[in-house]
Structures are given as C-alpha cells and as structure tokens.
Design an enzyme around this catalytic site. Structure first.
Site, mmCIF file in Angstrom:
data_model
loop_
_atom_site.group_PDB
_atom_site.id
_atom_site.type_symbol
_atom_site.label_atom_id
_atom_site.label_comp_id
_atom_site.label_asym_id
_atom_site.label_seq_id
_atom_site.Cartn_x
_atom_site.Cartn_y
_atom_site.Cartn_z
ATOM 1 N N CYS A 1 -0.405 4.112 2.147
ATOM 2 C CA CYS A 1 -0.151 3.955 3.583
ATOM 3 C C CYS A 1 1.323 4.182 3.910
ATOM 4 O O CYS A 1 1.651 4.822 4.903
ATOM 5 C CB CYS A 1 -0.506 2.542 4.049
ATOM 6 S SG CYS A 1 -1.987 1.847 3.335
ATOM 7 N N ASP A 2 2.207 3.626 3.111
ATOM 8 C CA ASP A 2 3.618 3.546 3.506
ATOM 9 C C ASP A 2 4.578 4.390 2.668
ATOM 10 O O ASP A 2 5.761 4.483 3.010
ATOM 11 C CB ASP A 2 4.079 2.077 3.455
ATOM 12 C CG ASP A 2 3.284 1.204 4.421
ATOM 13 O OD1 ASP A 2 2.851 1.739 5.458
ATOM 14 O OD2 ASP A 2 3.086 0.021 4.127
ATOM 15 N N CYS B 1 0.835 -1.215 0.000
ATOM 16 C CA CYS B 1 0.000 0.000 0.000
ATOM 17 C C CYS B 1 0.864 1.256 0.000
ATOM 18 O O CYS B 1 1.396 1.651 1.044
ATOM 19 C CB CYS B 1 -0.931 -0.004 1.214
ATOM 20 S SG CYS B 1 -1.972 1.464 1.295
#
Ligand code: NDP
Length: 323
Positions: free
Chosen positions: A140-141, A137
């Site tokens: 997200c990261d 992701c």
C-alpha cells in the site's frame, strides 16, 4: 431490543462488506450490514490510497470508506451501528446473530467480512508515526518511499516479501529480525539474501520509533537480543510485518479455520462449509490483503448468496408443484 430480518446479513464493514452490500441491495436482497467496532475497517486508519482503481489522484482511506458506505446505503442497504457478539450458524438457515445492543439479526444468508488487523510491536513512537513513516503494508505505502531508505521488521513470509517488493522503489532496504534465522520459506530467503539492495540486521528488536526534525520518522532505536547493545538505524520508512490477526473469535468451533485463524473457504469461492454462509476479504485471505481484492471477494459472496437463495426457491417451488 429489536429483531431485524434480512435475506443477507453482512457482518463487517470494510471493502468486502460494503461491496457485498452493494451487490446484494441491487439484487433486491435488502441486506443489513452490521458495521462492527471500526466502521469502514482498516482503511479508516490509513491515509493516502493510491492503488484503488477509479481515482487518478491519491484519495484518503477514511473518505474512500465513507463513499463506499454511502453507495451501499444509496442502493438500499440498512446500515446498523452495532457489533455482533454471538452467532448461531450451526443450526442452519435462517442464521441468527446477536448484537452488542441486544438486537437480534436473522439472515437467510450470512456474509462474514470481519477482516483482519495487522499486529503491531506496541513500542513508543509506533502509533504516533503511523502514516508518517510507519506502516504495516508495503504494497500500500511502499510507493511513497521512492528512492528513500526503508526498513522491514519481521522474519516471516510477509516480511521477506515486503522487503523484496520494496526494492522496486528503494535501493536501501534493511530487514530487521529478532532471531538469527528466518521463518519464511527457503525460496524467499534465497531471493532475499541474493538481493544486493537488501541488508539484514539479525538478533535485533525495535525498541522505539523516533521522529526526525520534520516530524516524520527519522530513525529506529534497536537492541541486540544477544548482547543487549543499543544502536540506531536512520530510515525514512519502517514496515512492521510481524503477522496479522483475523477477526474470527466469533466463529471458533463453528466454522473451519486454518492455523492462523483465517476462515477456510472452498478454493476460488467465498463458500464456507455451511451452505448459505460466505466469507470474504481479509478474514479469509492471508495472501493478498488488498482493498480491491476484498471488494472483489465481497462481490463474489453476494452473487453466490443470491444464487444460493434462487436455488432454494426453485427447489421449494418444485416441491410444491410435486405435492
Ligand atoms: P508469521 O507469523 O509467519 O511471521 C511473523 C514474523 O514476525 C516472525 O518472523 C516473528 O518472529 C516476527 N515477530 C512476531 N512478533 C514479533 C515481535 N513482537 N517483535 C519482533 N518480531 C516479531 O507472519 P506472516 O505475516 O509473515 O505470515 C502469516 C502467514 O501467512 C504464514 O502462514 C505465511 O506463510 C503466510 N504467508 C504466505 C505468503 C505466501 O505464500 N506467498 C505471503 C505472506 C504470508 P519469530 O520468527 O522469531 O517468531
């Protein structure tokens, strides 16, 4: 074996399920959450979470999910450590579900929050380096790879969008695709090809992920699908973007789904075609897939469930008054 009755049966325990439970419990619906095989869902296998509102510092995914569970229990949710193995939705309310334990769950409404799972390549090093450079992701990261070299694996819309997104953080993004043409929409492909921060490696598969000296991801071992030639790509981050699989096996033939197996809902709402049955979170969302969007959808499902039950009650009272 026992039978459990509830006004709202929530299947699945990610941010969608716990948020639905918090709202349902506060509306006195005495919800039951059947947690499933991975209580807490996808966030329990991530580490740092920096994009869930309310926390100024990075929090850990498993901790965040424990907090959500505790909050849901605190306001009156019954948490069941069980996995639903069959459902009877087609005969209308009350809906029945059977757990792996043999227990039966009877819900006047059902909220499906079974989520989705990222597909992984299944090659050496991928699992071991999860959270240490390998992720599924970018939204997200990606932020953790500011100014570093990153790679994205895949050739669909997700892979191209993730590569484009990563250019916000990195000037050196490589897209690795196993064929010589993308599956993504043309407009995305054009943006990708025009972006000077992105280079594409065609006809390459990732054979393994290797750690560097610091124990985090150091490079990828690649193989050319045409020539068989081996090569390496040094990178700090690698984002596997080869699709997601929604957990909808239970609902096949019972609820309409799109081609990818995601549950269909009335646009802009969590309502499925069966009145009283709702779907929230990644099980119905292949676009946003965020904890915060899943939580929002869980809230919407609980509110719609509450309204559905209130309308039923009103109709019943009106019918009784007319007798
Ligand atoms: P897709 O299934 O569309 O694409 C998966 C990609 O991964 C393909 O390019 C595929 O290669 C590649 N792949 C699959 N397995 C492997 C493997 N084992 N090794 C290497 N590569 C592999 O998944 P997406 O997540 O991209 O999209 C899912 C759905 O969501 C689609 O319908 C998409 O359109 C939609 N979506 C829409 C968005 C939007 O509208 N903005 C954003 C994101 C997704 P190959 O091409 O060779 O099969």
């Amino acid at each position: 074996m026992a039978t459990h009755h509830t006004k709202m049966l929530i299947i699945g325990s990610g941010p969608a399920g716990y948020s639905a439970a918090i709202y349902a419990a506060r509306a006195m619906l005495e919800p039951i959450v059947v947690q499933g095989l991975q209580p807490g869902g996808q966030l329990t296998i991530t580490t740092d979470v920096e994009n869930y509102p309310g926390y100024r510092d990075v929090v850990q995914g498993p901790w965040l999910m424990e907090e959500m569970q505790a909050q849901a229990e605190h306001v009156g949710t019954r948490m069941m450590w069980d996995t639903i193995v069959s459902v009877d939705l087609e005969n209308g309310a009350p809906f029945k579900a059977i757990g792996d334990s043999g227990d039966e769950y009877i819900g006047e409404t059902v909220v499906i929050c079974t989520g989705a799972q990222a597909k992984w390549l299944g090659v050496p090093g991928e699992q071991e380096l999860g959270g240490k450079g390998v992720s599924a992701c970018a939204t997200c990261d990606g932020f953790f790879f500011r100014g570093k070299k990153v790679a994205v694996i895949g050739g669909g819309n997700t892979a191209v969008e993730e590569a484009l997104y990563l250019t916000n953080h990195s000037d050196d993004v490589t897209l690795i695709h196993r064929r010589d043409e993308l599956r993504s929409e043309k407009i995305l492909e054009e943006r990708l090809m025009k972006n000077p921060k992105i280079s594409v490696l065609w006809n390459k598969t990732v054979e393994s992920f290797e750690a560097g000296e610091d124990g985090a991801l150091g490079h990828l071992n690649l193989k050319d699908t045409q020539t068989g030639e081996a090569s390496t790509l040094a990178t700090d981050g690698a984002f596997v973007a080869i699709g997601h699989a929604p957990a909808t096996e239970l609902f096949k033939g019972k609820l309409p789904m799109d081609g990818g197996g995601y549950l269909d809902t009335e646009p802009g709402t969590p309502k499925t075609v069966i009145p009283g049955v709702f779907a929230a979170g990644d099980v119905t969302d292949h676009t946003y897939r965020q904890a915060v969007t899943a939580a929002g959808m869980g809230c919407m499902a609980a509110l719609d469930g509450e309204r559905y039950l209130a309308a039923l009650e009103d109709a019943q009272e009106a019918a009784e008054a007319a007798e």
